[in-house]
Design a protein around this motif. Structure first.
Motif, PDB file in Angstrom:
ATOM      1  N   GLN A   1       0.916  -1.254  -0.098  1.00 31.59           N
ATOM      2  CA  GLN A   1       0.194  -0.420   0.254  1.00 31.59           C
ATOM      3  C   GLN A   1       1.201   1.263   0.302  1.00 31.59           C
ATOM      4  N   GLU A   2       2.423   0.851   0.566  1.00 28.17           N
ATOM      5  CA  GLU A   2       3.278   2.035  -0.080  1.00 28.17           C
ATOM      6  C   GLU A   2       3.910   2.319  -1.211  1.00 28.17           C
ATOM      7  N   LEU A   3       4.584   3.235  -2.342  1.00 29.94           N
ATOM      8  CA  LEU A   3       5.298   3.834  -2.852  1.00 29.94           C
ATOM      9  C   LEU A   3       6.745   3.429  -2.758  1.00 29.94           C
ATOM     10  N   TRP A   4       7.440   3.212  -1.759  1.00 33.75           N
ATOM     11  CA  TRP A   4       8.397   2.905  -1.197  1.00 33.75           C
ATOM     12  C   TRP A   4       9.156   1.950  -2.157  1.00 33.75           C
ATOM     13  N   PRO A   5       8.427   0.704  -1.689  1.00 34.02           N
ATOM     14  CA  PRO A   5       9.198  -1.085  -1.768  1.00 34.02           C
ATOM     15  C   PRO A   5       8.944  -0.313  -3.738  1.00 34.02           C
ATOM     16  N   VAL A   6       8.153   0.280  -4.843  1.00 31.25           N
ATOM     17  CA  VAL A   6       8.184   0.825  -5.990  1.00 31.25           C
ATOM     18  C   VAL A   6       9.947   0.935  -6.482  1.00 31.25           C
ATOM     19  N   ILE A   7      10.104   2.295  -5.661  1.00 26.08           N
ATOM     20  CA  ILE A   7      10.911   3.654  -5.730  1.00 26.08           C
ATOM     21  C   ILE A   7      12.426   1.630  -5.737  1.00 26.08           C
ATOM     22  N   THR A   8      12.274   1.422  -4.761  1.00 26.99           N
ATOM     23  CA  THR A   8      13.628   0.594  -4.336  1.00 26.99           C
ATOM     24  C   THR A   8      13.919  -0.698  -4.958  1.00 26.99           C
ATOM     25  N   VAL A   9      12.567  -0.983  -5.988  1.00 28.52           N
ATOM     26  CA  VAL A   9      12.881  -2.015  -7.048  1.00 28.52           C
ATOM     27  C   VAL A   9      13.077  -1.328  -7.973  1.00 28.52           C
ATOM     28  N   LEU A  10      12.509  -0.325  -8.397  1.00 31.94           N
ATOM     29  CA  LEU A  10      13.051   0.695  -9.783  1.00 31.94           C
ATOM     30  C   LEU A  10      14.840   0.743  -9.379  1.00 31.94           C
ATOM     31  N   GLY A  11      14.864   0.552  -8.149  1.00 35.07           N
ATOM     32  CA  GLY A  11      16.357   1.105  -7.860  1.00 35.07           C
ATOM     33  C   GLY A  11      17.688  -0.118  -8.040  1.00 35.07           C
ATOM     34  N   VAL A  12      16.924  -0.903  -7.757  1.00 36.96           N
ATOM     35  CA  VAL A  12      17.759  -2.869  -7.414  1.00 36.96           C
ATOM     36  C   VAL A  12      17.987  -3.179  -9.070  1.00 36.96           C
ATOM     37  N   ILE A  13      16.831  -2.773  -9.853  1.00 33.62           N
ATOM     38  CA  ILE A  13      16.694  -3.285 -10.960  1.00 33.62           C
ATOM     39  C   ILE A  13      17.872  -2.680 -12.074  1.00 33.62           C
ATOM     40  N   ALA A  14      17.568  -0.623 -11.651  1.00 32.32           N
ATOM     41  CA  ALA A  14      18.985  -0.392 -12.595  1.00 32.32           C
ATOM     42  C   ALA A  14      20.561  -0.762 -12.250  1.00 32.32           C
ATOM     43  N   GLY A  15      20.481  -1.031 -10.341  1.00 33.04           N
ATOM     44  CA  GLY A  15      21.283  -1.595 -10.558  1.00 33.04           C
ATOM     45  C   GLY A  15      22.464  -2.452 -10.957  1.00 33.04           C
ATOM     46  N   VAL A  16      21.560  -3.719 -11.088  1.00 31.19           N
ATOM     47  CA  VAL A  16      21.405  -4.942 -11.448  1.00 31.19           C
ATOM     48  C   VAL A  16      21.907  -5.330 -13.116  1.00 31.19           C
ATOM     49  N   GLN A  17      20.716  -4.665 -13.810  1.00 32.20           N
ATOM     50  CA  GLN A  17      21.226  -4.536 -14.815  1.00 32.20           C
ATOM     51  C   GLN A  17      22.424  -3.185 -15.300  1.00 32.20           C
ATOM     52  N   PHE A  18      22.470  -2.657 -14.167  1.00 30.77           N
ATOM     53  CA  PHE A  18      23.958  -1.805 -14.994  1.00 30.77           C
ATOM     54  C   PHE A  18      25.173  -3.009 -14.606  1.00 30.77           C
ATOM     55  N   LEU A  19      25.301  -3.854 -13.648  1.00 32.90           N
ATOM     56  CA  LEU A  19      25.953  -4.230 -13.233  1.00 32.90           C
ATOM     57  C   LEU A  19      26.627  -5.515 -14.871  1.00 32.90           C
ATOM     58  N   ASP A  20      24.928  -5.885 -15.524  1.00 32.76           N
ATOM     59  CA  ASP A  20      24.591  -7.059 -15.587  1.00 32.76           C
ATOM     60  C   ASP A  20      25.407  -6.251 -17.503  1.00 32.76           C
ATOM     61  N   ASN A  21      24.833  -5.408 -17.458  1.00 36.40           N
ATOM     62  CA  ASN A  21      25.643  -4.828 -19.081  1.00 36.40           C
ATOM     63  C   ASN A  21      27.110  -4.712 -19.155  1.00 36.40           C
ATOM     64  N   ASN A  22      27.099  -4.123 -17.775  1.00 35.14           N
ATOM     65  CA  ASN A  22      28.259  -3.131 -18.399  1.00 35.14           C
ATOM     66  C   ASN A  22      29.706  -4.069 -17.772  1.00 35.14           C
ATOM     67  N   ILE A  23      29.771  -5.171 -16.799  1.00 32.06           N
ATOM     68  CA  ILE A  23      30.848  -5.753 -15.683  1.00 32.06           C
ATOM     69  C   ILE A  23      30.412  -7.796 -16.313  1.00 32.06           C
TER      70      ILE A  23
END
Length: 373
Positions: free
Chosen positions: A261-283
Motif C-alpha cells: 500500500q506504499e510507494l517506497w517499495p516501487v522506488i526500491t524495486v526500480l533502483g535495484v533493477i537499475a543497479g543489477v542491469q548496470f552490473l549485467d550490461n557493463n561487467i
C-alpha cells in the motif's frame, strides 16, 4: 562475358530480402520451431559429443541432452505455477491494495484537473466494458493460440533429435552448395557460427541464473513481496534485447504495487533493477558472452522489432543470433560484404566521405582495430 550491372545486382539483393521476409511471415509457424530447434541443438552439441566420446549409444547421446532441457523447462513451469498459486491466495489483499492505489490516483487527478471521482469512475467503467468486449471477441482465438503453443513445444524435441541425428547429412548438403575452392571458408563459417551460438545461448542461461539470484535475493533481503517472482520474470524477459528489460520493469512495478500500500517499495524495486542491469550490461555479460556477437545497436533493435512483428516473442528472442549468423555469412561472401559492414559495430577510423580508401572492399582501419570492409 557480359557482367551484370551493379544496379541490377542491388535490385536482386533487395528483392531477395523482400522474398525472404515474405517467406518468414507466411511460413513462420513452420520455420520458427525449426530455427529454435537448430539453436538449441547447437547448444546441446558439447553434451552430445561428450557422451559419444564415452561410448554412449548415439540415440541415448541425443535423448539425454533433450531430457535435460525438458527438465529445465519443467522446473520453470513448476516455479511459475507455484508463484501463481501464491498470488491467487493473496488475491483479497492484492485487490484491497489496488483499490487503495486507484483511489489515491483518483484523488490526485481530481486535484489537478476538472474531472471528479464520478466522471473518472464512468470513464473506467466504459473502458472496462470495451476491454470485456475485446476479450470476448479474442476468446475464440485463444484456444487456437494455446494449441499452437503446444504444437510448437511438442515439435521441438523431435526437430532437435533429428537435427543431431542427421547433422552430417545437413553439413554435406551445405558443402555441396559451394565449389571445393570455397570449402575452407565454409568450414570456417560453420565453426564460427557454432561458437557464436553456443557462446550466446549458454551465456543467456548463465545470465538468467545470476540475475535471478542477484535481483531476487536483494529484493528478498529488503523485504519486497514476490521478490523471487520479480527476479525470475525480469531475468527471462531480459533475454529479449532492449524491449524485454522495459517490460520487466513494468511487471516488477505492477507486482510491487499490487502487494504493497506504499510507494517506497516501487522506488526500491526500480533502483535495484537499475543497479543489477548496470552490473549485467557493463561487467558480467560482456565477460561471459564476450564481444563475439558484434552487431551494432541500431540493427539489434531493428532486428528485435522485425522478429517480433514476424514471429512474436520467439522471433524477438532469436533475432540477435539470426542476425549474427547472417553477418558471418555476409562477411565471407564477396557479393554481400557491404551487408556485413552495415550490421557490424566497428566504425571506420575516418569518414568515407573524405577518405576514398574507406569506401573500398578491403581491410580498413577502424576505431577498434582492423575491419574487413
Amino acid at each position: 562475358m557480359n557482367t551484370i550491372p551493379l544496379t541490377v545486382k542491388r535490385s536482386i539483393e533487395l528483392l531477395g530480402l523482400i522474398a525472404l521476409a515474405a517467406v518468414l511471415v507466411i511460413g513462420r509457424d513452420i520455420i520458427m520451431p525449426i530455427l529454435m530447434a537448430f539453436f538449441i541443438s547447437i547448444m546441446l552439441l558439447p553434451i552430445y559429443r561428450f557422451l559419444k566420446r564415452k561410448k554412449v549409444p548415439e540415440s541415448f547421446s541425443i535423448i539425454l541432452p533433450i531430457l535435460l532441457v525438458a527438465i529445465f523447462v519443467g522446473l520453470i513451469v513448476w516455479f511459475f505455477s507455484n508463484q501463481i498459486g501464491v498470488l491467487v491466495k493473496d488475491f483479497p489483499q492484492i485487490k484491497a491494495n489496488v483499490t487503495q492505489h486507484i483511489n489515491s490516483l483518483s484523488d490526485w487527478i481530481s486535484r489537478i484537473t476538472r474531472y471528479d471521482s464520478a466522471e473518472q469512475k464512468a470513464f473506467i467503467q466504459d473502458k472496462s466494458d470495451d476491454l470485456m468486449n475485446m476479450g470476448t471477441s479474442m476468446a475464440g482465438g485463444a484456444a487456437v493460440t494455446l494449441s499452437g503453443i503446444f504444437v510448437f513445444i511438442g515439435l521441438l524435441p523431435i526437430y532437435i533429435y533429428l537435427m543431431l541425428f542427421y547433422k552430417d547429412i545437413l553439413l554435406r548438403f551445405i558443402f555441396m552448395w559451394f565449389k571445393p575452392d570455397h570449402h575452407p571458408k565454409v568450414k570456417e563459417a560453420i565453426y564460427e557460427t557454432e561458437s557464436i551460438i553456443k557462446s550466446y545461448l549458454i551465456g543467456l542461461l548463465i545470465q538468467i541464473t545470476y540475475m535471478t539470484i542477484l535481483l531476487g535475493g536483494i529484493l528478498m533481503l529488503i523485504g519486497i513481496e514476490h521478490a523471487l517472482l520479480i527476479g525470475v520474470i525480469f531475468a527471462i524477459l531480459n533475454l529479449i534485447p532492449y524491449v524485454g528489460a522495459l517490460i520487466g520493469n513494468v511487471i516488477g512495478v505492477l507486482l510491487t504495487l499490487a502487494s504493497s500500500q506504499e510507494l517506497w517499495p516501487v522506488i526500491t524495486v526500480l533502483g535495484v533493477i537499475a543497479g543489477v542491469q548496470f552490473l549485467d550490461n557493463n561487467i558480467l555479460m560482456p565477460r561471459i558472452v564476450g564481444s563475439k556477437v558484434k552487431i551494432n545497436a541500431l540493427f539489434s533493435i531493428l532486428g528485435v522489432f522485425i522478429g517480433g512483428s514476424i514471429a512474436g516473442i520467439s522471433g524477438m528472442f532469436l533475432a540477435l543470433p539470426i542476425v549474427a549468423v547472417l553477418k558471418i555469412i555476409f562477411d565471407r561472401t564477396e557479393i554481400f560484404k557491404q551487408w556485413g559492414v552495415l550490421l557490424g559495430d566497428e566504425r571506420p577510423a575516418k569518414s568515407p566521405m573524405t577518405f576514398p580508401t574507406f569506401r573500398k572492399r578491403k581491410n580498413v582501419a577502424t576505431k577498434t582495430g582492423i575491419e574487413k570492409g
